[in-house]
Design a protein around this motif. Structure first.
Motif, PDB file in Angstrom:
ATOM      1  N   LYS A  34       0.610  -1.167  -0.059  1.00 35.75           N
ATOM      2  CA  LYS A  34      -0.374  -0.059   0.017  1.00 35.75           C
ATOM      3  C   LYS A  34       0.721   1.228   0.096  1.00 35.75           C
ATOM      4  O   LYS A  34       2.551   1.275   0.595  1.00 35.75           O
ATOM      5  CB  LYS A  34      -0.857   0.040   1.078  1.00 35.75           C
ATOM      6  CG  LYS A  34      -1.807   1.390   0.939  1.00 35.75           C
ATOM      7  CD  LYS A  34      -2.625   1.072   2.427  1.00 35.75           C
ATOM      8  CE  LYS A  34      -3.669   1.935   2.251  1.00 35.75           C
ATOM      9  NZ  LYS A  34      -4.088   1.832   4.089  1.00 35.75           N
ATOM     10  N   TYR A  50      -2.531  -8.626  -0.318  1.00 35.02           N
ATOM     11  CA  TYR A  50      -3.425  -7.132  -0.736  1.00 35.02           C
ATOM     12  C   TYR A  50      -2.764  -5.859  -2.121  1.00 35.02           C
ATOM     13  O   TYR A  50      -1.843  -5.974  -1.179  1.00 35.02           O
ATOM     14  CB  TYR A  50      -3.732  -6.926   0.440  1.00 35.02           C
ATOM     15  CG  TYR A  50      -4.797  -5.242   0.833  1.00 35.02           C
ATOM     16  CD1 TYR A  50      -5.834  -5.246  -0.113  1.00 35.02           C
ATOM     17  CD2 TYR A  50      -3.729  -4.317   0.454  1.00 35.02           C
ATOM     18  CE1 TYR A  50      -6.934  -4.399   0.221  1.00 35.02           C
ATOM     19  CE2 TYR A  50      -4.777  -3.180   0.839  1.00 35.02           C
ATOM     20  CZ  TYR A  50      -5.633  -2.739   0.802  1.00 35.02           C
ATOM     21  OH  TYR A  50      -6.802  -1.523   0.513  1.00 35.02           O
ATOM     22  N   GLY A 102      -3.070  -2.131  -1.911  1.00 33.59           N
ATOM     23  CA  GLY A 102      -3.895  -1.196  -1.864  1.00 33.59           C
ATOM     24  C   GLY A 102      -3.334   0.285  -2.536  1.00 33.59           C
ATOM     25  O   GLY A 102      -3.134  -0.246  -3.140  1.00 33.59           O
ATOM     26  N   TYR A 103      -4.699   1.174  -1.814  1.00 30.95           N
ATOM     27  CA  TYR A 103      -4.106   2.709  -2.440  1.00 30.95           C
ATOM     28  C   TYR A 103      -2.548   2.700  -2.412  1.00 30.95           C
ATOM     29  O   TYR A 103      -1.489   2.374  -2.823  1.00 30.95           O
ATOM     30  CB  TYR A 103      -4.367   3.440  -1.982  1.00 30.95           C
ATOM     31  CG  TYR A 103      -4.162   5.126  -2.253  1.00 30.95           C
ATOM     32  CD1 TYR A 103      -5.144   5.734  -3.124  1.00 30.95           C
ATOM     33  CD2 TYR A 103      -3.056   5.914  -1.757  1.00 30.95           C
ATOM     34  CE1 TYR A 103      -4.505   7.440  -3.329  1.00 30.95           C
ATOM     35  CE2 TYR A 103      -2.131   7.080  -2.263  1.00 30.95           C
ATOM     36  CZ  TYR A 103      -3.927   7.636  -2.971  1.00 30.95           C
ATOM     37  OH  TYR A 103      -2.919   8.777  -3.008  1.00 30.95           O
ATOM     38  N   LYS A 131     -11.329  -8.607   1.992  1.00 27.06           N
ATOM     39  CA  LYS A 131     -10.372  -8.334   1.622  1.00 27.06           C
ATOM     40  C   LYS A 131      -9.774  -9.610   3.517  1.00 27.06           C
ATOM     41  O   LYS A 131      -8.483  -9.523   3.494  1.00 27.06           O
ATOM     42  CB  LYS A 131     -10.290  -6.724   2.746  1.00 27.06           C
ATOM     43  CG  LYS A 131     -10.487  -5.501   1.751  1.00 27.06           C
ATOM     44  CD  LYS A 131     -10.232  -4.308   2.219  1.00 27.06           C
ATOM     45  CE  LYS A 131     -10.856  -3.346   1.151  1.00 27.06           C
ATOM     46  NZ  LYS A 131     -11.057  -2.523   2.353  1.00 27.06           N
ATOM     47  N   ASN A 152      -7.923  -6.706   7.721  1.00 26.73           N
ATOM     48  CA  ASN A 152      -8.533  -5.210   6.465  1.00 26.73           C
ATOM     49  C   ASN A 152     -10.598  -5.480   6.905  1.00 26.73           C
ATOM     50  O   ASN A 152     -10.686  -6.860   7.421  1.00 26.73           O
ATOM     51  CB  ASN A 152      -8.778  -6.760   5.182  1.00 26.73           C
ATOM     52  CG  ASN A 152      -6.526  -6.492   4.456  1.00 26.73           C
ATOM     53  OD1 ASN A 152      -6.502  -4.933   4.271  1.00 26.73           O
ATOM     54  ND2 ASN A 152      -6.580  -7.428   3.737  1.00 26.73           N
TER      55      ASN A 152
END
Length: 489
Positions: A167, A204, A206-207, A479, A489
């Motif tokens: 992330k 995962y 993410g952003y 998540k 998550n």
């Protein structure tokens, strides 16, 4: 005699299954201690890095010995998530059957250009190695730095990245990249680079954001090596909040599989940018973000197969390359880093729901290169379902170049209009709801099922009719299904 027989049986079992009688555990807290440990460890041994915060630690995990399939050599955090690395810290992996687990990279990052956070290569190549339960969070150079690096640089063969958490990357370069070995004298565009056979799963993503080209979450190959037969499998990953980038995953090699991944609120889509004989199936894409940029599936280059994906709430369909399903033209005299037409594509049994249209566009060209277009030929569009297309142009199907050749069969839609045979208008009452997913029953084309399985045979995969034609709600991830064990998550 029985006791002797039992003991002999136990010894034989241990020998047969290669079970270590005693694996060494070595505790380290700095590079000197690590380097000493690397001269001593044997297959099955574990190096434990003590908990704490460390700055500018360049870990070269290249033991003198190699592990084995049953007894990898492991480098792990004392407690997962409690070994925090910052500054110019890196992990380099070199050898066979090695495993890295539990490390956290976070905070100020001072790495240089092309200095990657975790790299599957050191003095030696990495083969059959694994990174698991690790996280890289906001450990990023600034966009203004102009420097490129990756969170994960995958080289070698048969390596694995799983249950990791990524992330906050904002500088140039994808989060995860697969690079192929190109020996001295390699000719760009040749197919002699070795296949990689990597497995990337349950991670995962993410952003992240980057305002220019080169901000993908994953890039599997490069244009230079795009004729390499990669045989990588990318599955069960959760990818969300990728901003400003048109390609969330960018494929740039042959024979890769992308399946059972979940995409949520991204500004781009799942793109076969270069390469052939790839498969995209069983993926769930939800484009709802409010930024009006999300895309779906984009097909470029010949002989690729997209089937049984479920896409909904996509917002960018009124933009040139961002329709829910975009099948592209090529460019005359295309360079390796440009566009080849999507000839012989199979696009079947995909579902598009509540998305800005046109739902399916064929022969879309990228005019930015200033070259004439080559329309795709022999495209199969069979059994796709288009439900409630929205926007100014809610057509289920649009052709941008009449030179395209294609087969339309058993596709259905609920609104909008098309004069193309092979698309049938159905009423809302014909929609079946199950576990939050919409379906429309329509005939199954046995020839298309057989064609998909014939293509999959190179991976020794054979799917049932239901697996090809009906999206399974269990393929949509939550998540909590992915990422590290120590972040909720």
């Amino acid at each position: 005699m029985k006791k002797v027989s039992l003991l002999l049986g136990l010894i034989l079992a241990i020998t047969a299954f290669n079970i270590p009688l005693r694996a060494a555990q070595l505790i380290v807290a700095d590079i000197k201690q690590l380097n000493d440990a690397l001269t001593k460890v044997k297959a099955g041994d574990v190096i434990i890095w003590k908990n704490g915060k460390y700055t500018d630690v360049k870990i070269d995990f290249s033991p003198l010995a190699n592990g084995t399939a049953l007894k990898p050599i492991i480098l792990k955090a004392q407690t997962a998530g409690k070994v925090s690395l910052s500054g110019s810290s890196q992990i380099l992996i070199g050898g066979n059957y090695l495993r890295v687990e539990g490390f956290l990279f976070e905070g100020n990052c001072t790495l240089g250009h092309d200095e990657h956070v975790i790299t599957f290569k050191s003095k030696k190549e990495a083969n059959h190695c694994r990174v698991t339960n690790c996280a890289v969070i906001n450990y990023t150079l600034t966009e203004q730095s102009g420097k490129t690096n990756y969170y994960i640089n995958l080289l070698g063969t048969y390596n694995e990245v799983d249950h990791c958490y990524f992330k906050g990357k904002i500088n140039k370069g994808p989060v995860l990249v697969v690079e192929y070995k190109m020996d001295k004298g390699y000719v760009p565009g040749s197919d002699v680079a070795p296949s990689a056979y990597h497995h990337i799963h349950h991670n995962y993503f993410g952003y992240r954001t980057f305002s220019e080209n080169g901000g993908e979450q994953m890039r599997i190959g490069t244009s230079t090596s795009s004729f390499t037969h990669g045989f990588n499998i990318i599955e069960y990953n959760y990818l969300e909040e990728e901003r400003l980038e048109a390609e969330i995953i960018s494929n740039k090699s042959w024979n890769n599989i992308y399946r059972f991944n979940t995409f949520y609120a991204n500004d781009g889509g799942m793109v076969i940018r270069h390469g052939q004989q790839c498969f995209v199936y069983g993926n769930y894409i939800n484009g709802k973000s409010g930024r009006n940029e999300s895309a779906g599936l984009r097909v470029i280059n010949p002989n690729n197969t997209f089937f049984n994906n479920y896409v909904e709430n996509l917002e960018g369909g009124d933009k040139g390359l961002k329709s829910p399903i975009t099948i592209m033209s090529g460019l005359e005299g295309s360079a390796l880093n440009e566009y080849y037409p999507a000839d012989n594509a199979i696009v079947a049994y995909n579902t598009v729901v509540n998305s800005v249209g046109p739902a399916i566009k064929i022969a879309v060209g990228n005019a930015s290169k200033g070259k004439p277009f080559i329309a795709p030929k022999n495209v199969m569009l069979v059994g796709n379902t288009i439900i409630n297309t929205v926007g100014k142009n809610n057509a289920p199907f649009v052709i941008e170049d009449a030179a395209s050749t294609y087969t339309l069969k058993n596709n259905v839609y609920t609104n909008g209009s098309t004069t193309e045979k092979g698309f049938v208008l159905v009423k809302q009452k014909g929609i079946i709801m199950k576990s939050g997913f919409s379906y429309v029953n329509h005939p199954v084309d046995k020839d298309v099922i057989d064609s998909i399985n014939q293509r999959l045979a190179v991976h020794k995969i054979k799917l049932t009719e239901k697996e090809i034609t009906r999206f399974n709600p269990k393929w949509k991830l939550k998540k909590k299904d992915v990422g590290v064990s120590w972040i909720k998550n």
